[in-house]
Write a protein that holds these residues in place. Structure first.
Motif, mmCIF file in Angstrom:
data_model
loop_
_atom_site.group_PDB
_atom_site.id
_atom_site.type_symbol
_atom_site.label_atom_id
_atom_site.label_comp_id
_atom_site.label_asym_id
_atom_site.label_seq_id
_atom_site.Cartn_x
_atom_site.Cartn_y
_atom_site.Cartn_z
ATOM 1 N N ASP A 162 0.798 -1.252 -0.133
ATOM 2 C CA ASP A 162 -0.139 -0.050 0.021
ATOM 3 C C ASP A 162 0.640 1.288 0.172
ATOM 4 O O ASP A 162 0.975 2.105 -0.954
ATOM 5 N N HIS A 163 1.380 1.576 0.998
ATOM 6 C CA HIS A 163 2.513 2.621 1.013
ATOM 7 C C HIS A 163 3.857 2.442 0.745
ATOM 8 O O HIS A 163 4.448 3.118 -0.112
ATOM 9 N N TRP A 244 9.935 6.189 7.416
ATOM 10 C CA TRP A 244 8.816 6.832 6.695
ATOM 11 C C TRP A 244 7.617 7.091 7.487
ATOM 12 O O TRP A 244 7.291 6.216 8.472
ATOM 13 N N GLU A 245 6.420 7.779 7.222
ATOM 14 C CA GLU A 245 5.533 7.701 7.660
ATOM 15 C C GLU A 245 4.522 7.940 6.928
ATOM 16 O O GLU A 245 4.336 8.625 5.847
ATOM 17 N N SER A 246 2.986 7.710 7.140
ATOM 18 C CA SER A 246 1.920 7.711 6.416
ATOM 19 C C SER A 246 1.458 9.157 6.516
ATOM 20 O O SER A 246 1.477 9.770 7.612
ATOM 21 N N THR A 247 0.959 9.699 5.543
ATOM 22 C CA THR A 247 0.244 11.123 5.419
ATOM 23 C C THR A 247 -1.254 10.900 4.964
ATOM 24 O O THR A 247 -1.607 9.749 4.207
ATOM 25 N N VAL A 251 2.789 9.132 1.618
ATOM 26 C CA VAL A 251 3.782 8.661 2.552
ATOM 27 C C VAL A 251 4.755 10.106 2.617
ATOM 28 O O VAL A 251 4.954 10.910 1.695
ATOM 29 N N ARG A 269 3.468 6.946 -2.990
ATOM 30 C CA ARG A 269 4.000 5.524 -2.776
ATOM 31 C C ARG A 269 5.388 5.693 -2.547
ATOM 32 O O ARG A 269 5.793 6.418 -3.346
#
Length: 472
Positions: A162-163, A244-247, A251, A269
């Motif tokens: 996904d990410h 990394w971090e999701s936004t 990402v 991605r």
């Protein structure tokens, strides 16, 4: 793949139906050996299903779209509409056709194919399981391990599809993202970056070293980098992926240099393309008396034999170079040795290709490697800007380079970065295999006008006899 219970015994057990395994199985069956092929996923392995074939299909499709959009200089103007979903469907159809062909070839040659995972229980037996359920045991006289490799995960970058994407995920990515981060500027990262850039995706490549395609000579990688930058690809060299971090939009990637400087980049991605590692964890190799090296590969000799005399290993699981055609050759050799035929591996003339824009292909020695080996090399070069055919194609970036022994003129190696390099290299691989000289190739009449004339001119240049480029 249709489920089939395993036989209780076989002459040759092949584990893995990739380009090493299925070739080994077919060759062994052609020698009238009883062959059982165990595969846990799909015919064709990584190459046909999630590697060479789907990536090259997408490279071809995106090349067509890109070229159609950039032919104004030829007087051609067109409005191009790319239906990405249809493109992906076509790619999948190509894969299905090839994997189905492999299945027919195996069955047509009398190979018994078993769906499942093989695990050694001794030096002469394996246990086969399917979906966690034991299917039975197979005893064998000889075994060929061909379990291949898979993408490497970076610490903190677990592939979730996904990410954070592997190369496998990237080849199945729908819908098309607006922005993509790629970690790694090796051959996988550069091929994928080029595909997505030609589809209009904003691509940023993060590479901890200072150049694209580390391991290739800089004058070669420079040509590819320049073309990639022309496509709009942004490079961030000297930066390692830290976390990394999701936004809300995808990402945010955090990077760090050796000096501790930190940067962050945002995209929909992130693709991690930092290499591949061998698949051995399901094999229980200690039960067969086999140990791996520090990198997890299975050591083999020049007949693809492991430390256990009747067990062979071919393809990616046996180590570098990780090439499908190298795997197939090793599979043939292993099968021939088992059948009692004289066979050994010749590694000097195995070509390697990178399907970037333009393509890269190499075989044999570089000039530096030739010097290190004790040769006094002579080098010939033909720039593609001097090739009539390259001009008519509008593809004049790059060159062909030949390395030969300065005394005997025996051809030692070749490096090329140019259109259709993957097709041009075969002549020089054959030349090295046959210990041909510069004169052998230079005096061979090459068709005009073709890109292959650049090979002839580079060889002639090494002799100081080139006509269409200045001699050194």
């Amino acid at each position: 793949m249709a489920a089939k219970s395993p036989p209780t015994e076989t002459d040759v057990l092949v584990i893995g139906a990739g380009p090493g395994g299925y070739v080994a199985a077919i060759r062994a069956a052609q020698s009238d050996l009883d062959v059982t092929l165990v595969e846990k996923d799909a015919y064709g392995g990584t190459c046909l299903n999630v590697g060479c074939i789907p990536s090259k299909a997408l490279i071809t499709a995106t090349d067509v779209a890109h070229e159609a959009r950039h032919t104004e200089y030829m007087g051609i103007r067109a409005e191009i509409d790319v239906d990405f979903s249809t493109m992906m469907g076509w790619k999948d159809d190509v894969v299905t056709q090839l994997t189905g062909g492999v299945e027919k070839l195996c069955k047509g040659n009398g190979v018994t194919v078993v769906d499942g995972t093989a695990e050694f229980t001794s030096e002469q037996t394996v246990r086969v399981t399917r979906n966690g359920t034991e299917q039975g045991s197979i005893s064998f006289a000889h075994a060929i391990i061909a379990t291949g490799s898979r993408p490497v995960e970076l610490p903190g970058f677990v592939f979730d599809g996904d990410h954070v994407l592997s190369s496998t995920h990237a080849l199945e990515l729908e819908p098309l993202p607006d922005q993509l981060l790629v970690i790694g500027a090796g051959y996988i990262g550069m091929e994928l970056s080029t595909v997505f850039a030609k589809l209009g995706v904003d691509v940023t490549v993060v590479e901890m070293l200072d150049q694209v395609l580390p391991g290739y000579e800089r004058d070669i990688s420079r040509v590819v980098r320049q073309r990639a930058e022309d496509l709009g690809i942004t490079f961030r060299f000297g930066e390692g992926a830290d976390s990394w971090e999701s936004t809300n939009h995808g990402v945010r990637l955090l990077t760090e240099t050796e000096d501790g400087d930190r940067s962050e980049y945002s995209a929909n991605r992130v693709v991690v393309a930092v290499g591949r590692k061998p698949v051995t964890e399901t094999l229980n190799l200690p039960a067969a008396g086999i140990e791996t090296d520090d990198w997890g590969f299975i050591p083999t000799d020049d007949q693809a034999r492991t430390a256990v005399e009747h067990v062979f290993a071919v393809g990616d699981v046996a180590g570098e170079p990780l090439l499908a055609h190298k795997a197939s050759k090793e599979g043939e050799v292993a099968a021939d040795v088992i059948a009692g035929e004289p066979a050994t591996l010749t590694t000097q003339a195995i070509p390697a290709a990178v399907f970037t824009d333009p393509e890269i292909c190499t075989v044999g020695m570089t000039e530096a490697e030739a010097e290190e080996a004790g040769h006094e090399p002579v080098v010939g070069r033909m720039p593609m800007r001097a090739s009539g055919r390259a001009l008519t194609l509008g593809e004049t970036d790059g060159f062909v380079r030949i390395v030969a022994n300065g005394n005997s003129e025996t051809i030692l190696g070749a490096q090329m970065v140019c259109p259709d390099a993957s097709e041009l290299i075969a002549e020089l691989a054959l030349a090295i295999e046959m210990e041909a000289t510069l004169a052998d190739v230079a005096t061979t009449v090459h068709t005009h006008p073709t890109l292959n004339e650049a090979v002839m001119e580079a060889v002639a240049n090494a002799r100081g006899e080139a006509i269409h480029t200045l001699n050194r």
